[in-house]
Enzyme design. Structure first.
Site, PDB file in Angstrom:
ATOM      1  CD  GLU A 271      -3.236   0.580   2.037  1.00  0.00           C
ATOM      2  OE1 GLU A 271      -4.309   0.149   1.582  1.00  0.00           O
ATOM      3  OE2 GLU A 271      -3.025   0.741   3.258  1.00  0.00           O
ATOM      4  CD  GLU A 274      -2.241   0.122  -4.316  1.00  0.00           C
ATOM      5  OE1 GLU A 274      -3.151   0.519  -5.077  1.00  0.00           O
ATOM      6  OE2 GLU A 274      -2.460  -0.558  -3.284  1.00  0.00           O
ATOM      7  CB  CYS A 293      -7.000  -3.360   5.174  1.00  0.00           C
ATOM      8  SG  CYS A 293      -6.944  -1.975   6.313  1.00  0.00           S
ATOM      9  CB  SER A 313      -5.250   0.850  -1.647  1.00  0.00           C
ATOM     10  OG  SER A 313      -4.324  -0.209  -1.675  1.00  0.00           O
ATOM     11  CE  LYS A 352     -10.535  -8.241   7.758  1.00  0.00           C
ATOM     12  NZ  LYS A 352      -9.717  -7.909   6.576  1.00  0.00           N
ATOM     13  CD  GLU A 355     -11.154  -9.312   3.350  1.00  0.00           C
ATOM     14  OE1 GLU A 355      -9.996  -9.359   2.908  1.00  0.00           O
ATOM     15  OE2 GLU A 355     -11.450  -8.761   4.424  1.00  0.00           O
ATOM     16  CD  GLU A 360     -15.698 -12.076  -7.912  1.00  0.00           C
ATOM     17  OE1 GLU A 360     -16.539 -12.502  -8.712  1.00  0.00           O
ATOM     18  OE2 GLU A 360     -15.891 -11.995  -6.680  1.00  0.00           O
ATOM     19  CB  CYS A 502      -9.837  -3.862  13.902  1.00  0.00           C
ATOM     20  SG  CYS A 502      -9.615  -3.584  12.136  1.00  0.00           S
TER      21      CYS A 502
END
Length: 571
Positions: A271, A274, A293, A313, A352, A355, A360, A502
């Site tokens: 990241e 990036e 994230c 990102s 999560k 996720e 994909e 979190c």
């Protein structure tokens, strides 16, 4: 000040104080069930009723303000009878399967019954069922709902998503989904007083994998779990160390125990690279660049703010990066077929679970990178099932080479931590020297009528980089709208769906009336300050991974395993 009397005790309290506030501030307990201070003060449950002399009817103490000369009785016969009656009425519409309930032992209704000595209901028990897709990461059990409206208030006032609302009227009134914009932040779960809302439990699938001799079961533990799992064990946070957690997980039966901090350091490597690439060629990219994230934030973009998707990102989350590497690089080190590896992630998060099911996000077709996600609460239940005496365990290290992390990775678990870690790493990459992690970023609070966020400007390579951070989706609405309108301009923005990041995730331990996200987050900052290595590129195992397998950040192989296009996610 206002002069009042509560249970014969003469008091002075500020005007505009509620009876409940006045009582509690003076050590006089009043039970509540639906009440959340500043969030849900609707008096729906009628458990907090009190008697006011001169008034025929009892009043709810949570939303009735004191008046000069008011005389209040909190434990008269009339009050005690009414409270018991109201609780019995609630029980008459509640599925009382306590022994098999996820909230058994941590249920506010159960505690209220014990406190009021209610051990039965004299009314016929009739509760309704409503169909629900139990494969969805968030599960609602209509039979347990007590219509306290906490979930509605939290979703409306804290998250600004307006997913829940009352449906129908009279005896047919129930709480239901009225918007398809749920981000799976899980705040409705952690603020529900009973088990009407819970996260899908995949523990049995994990137990089955642990029992399969042909499977190699790997577990990773997120940074925010280490600051909260102690709350479920009764141990002080300082004693329930990450190394003791590693020992507990091996005791359960996991073959290899790793720290998601390794994945966090890997995310920072990609990241921050990036970010520097965007800064070198600003005309090629959308501004600002957002961190990616948090899957709750990604779902927010997909459902509410699709115009923000191109700003994300492409770096995967630490969990997803770790899982992709464990089924490629680590499988090669073990000389095993990656299909034999079962990746389990212990996360503070409900989103999560979503996720890990996104097809994909997987690096290879037909191979799921993260197989199962368990919440911190589910981990605690597994420890109980396995009869693990955590206090007696000796600390054990995480396995390597995927078990080491830096201080920058640790603070991923609290709001602002991803930003700080990424900018530390970017600075070191450009300047060739370490910044002082404790003074490098100084935040300033910003606020408008919609919400609040923090921002600052820091220098990297002689250029000022404008940063912003927020958590909680109501604040996210505010920041995104300010960016859209041009009221503010930033280069790099971190967003976390849960208040406090979190640490306050929807999968964390539940404590009635307590918001512990910031306290947990401060503990993570303490661990960061105590770390020998505090910048992600200093992690020797990260360096080895790039040398042996990935090449360099943003390489073709790194893009394949560590990046994703969130706009293509199908669920």
């Amino acid at each position: 000040m206002v002069n009042i009397t509560i249970d014969g005790k003469k008091l002075q309290v500020p005007e505009n104080t509620t009876i409940l506030q006045a009582a509690r501030s003076n050590g006089i307990p009043i039970p509540t069930l639906c009440f959340l201070e500043g969030i849900n003060e609707v008096g729906a449950c009628r458990v907090c009723v009190v008697e006011v002399k001169g008034m025929q009817r009892l009043v709810s103490s949570c939303n009735t303000q004191v008046r000069e000369g008011m005389e209040i009785l909190t434990r008269s016969e009339k009050v005690r009878t009414a409270r018991r009656l109201n609780v019995e009425l609630i029980l008459s519409q509640h599925n009382m399967s306590c022994p098999t309930c996820h909230r058994n032992g941590n249920c506010e209704l159960q505690k209220i019954c014990a406190d009021l000595d209610v051990d039965y209901t004299s009314y016929p028990i009739r509760y309704r069922q409503h169909p629900w897709d139990n494969s969805f990461p968030l599960i609602r059990d209509e039979t347990k709902c007590i219509r306290c409206m906490r979930c509605i208030s939290v979703c409306d006032k804290i998250q600004g998503m307006h997913v829940w609302d009352l449906i129908n009227a009279g005896a047919r009134t129930r709480v239901g989904l009225v918007q398809k914009t749920c981000t799976l932040c899980g705040q409705c779960i952690t603020h529900c007083p009973v088990a009407a809302l819970r996260a899908r439990d995949d523990s049995e699938k994990v137990w089955k994998a642990l029992s399969d001799p042909d499977k190699i079961v790997i577990v990773q533990v997120a940074p925010a779990v280490r600051t909260a799992w102690a709350e479920e064990t009764g141990m002080p946070r300082e004693e329930a160390t990450p190394l003791k957690l590693a020992a507990a997980l091996r005791h359960i039966g996991f073959k290899y125990v790793f720290d998601t901090n390794f994945g966090a350091d890997l995310t920072i490597m990609e990241e921050s690279a990036e970010l520097l690439e965007h800064l070198k060629e600003p005309g090629k990219h959308k501004w600002p660049m957002f961190t990616s994230c948090c899957p709750g934030w990604v779902r927010f973009c997909k459902k509410v703010a699709p115009d923000m998707l191109p700003h994300l990102s492409t770096s995967k989350s630490p969990m997803a990066m770790f899982s992709a590497i464990s089924k490629s690089y680590y499988a090669q080190l073990l000389h095993v077929d990656p299909h034999k590896i079962v990746n389990v992630a212990v996360m503070p998060c409900v989103a999560k679970k979503y996720e890990c099911d996104v097809p994909e996000i997987n690096a290879e077709p037909g191979l799921k990178d993260t197989d199962y996600v368990m919440t911190t609460r589910a981990l605690a239940r597994m420890l109980h099932v396995a009869n693990v005496d955590v206090a007696s365990l000796q600390p054990e290290p995480f396995d390597n080479p995927l078990g080491a992390g830096t201080g920058g990775a640790i603070i991923f678990g609290t709001t602002g931590g991803v930003m700080e870690a990424a900018v530390r790493n970017a600075y070191y990459t450009v300047e060739g020297r370490k910044p002082d992690p404790d003074t490098f970023i100084t935040w300033t609070w910003r606020q408008n009528e919609e919400g609040s966020w923090r921002d600052c400007t820091t220098a990297i390579g002689g250029a000022g980089i404008r940063l912003a951070v927020t958590s909680g989706l109501a604040n996210t609405h505010a920041l995104v709208n300010a960016i859209r309108s041009g009221a503010v301009q930033y280069d790099f923005v971190e967003i976390m769906a849960c208040p406090g990041g979190c640490s306050g995730g929807g999968g964390q331990p539940i404590h009635s009336g307590q918001e512990l996200a910031w306290e947990r987050g401060e503990y993570l900052h303490k661990l960061d300050r105590a770390s020998k290595l505090r910048i992600s590129c200093e992690n020797p195992y990260i360096q080895q991974l790039y040398k042996d397998f990935l090449g360099e950040p943003l390489s073709e192989r790194a893009e394949h395993y560590l990046h994703t296009d969130q706009s293509q996610w199908t669920i």
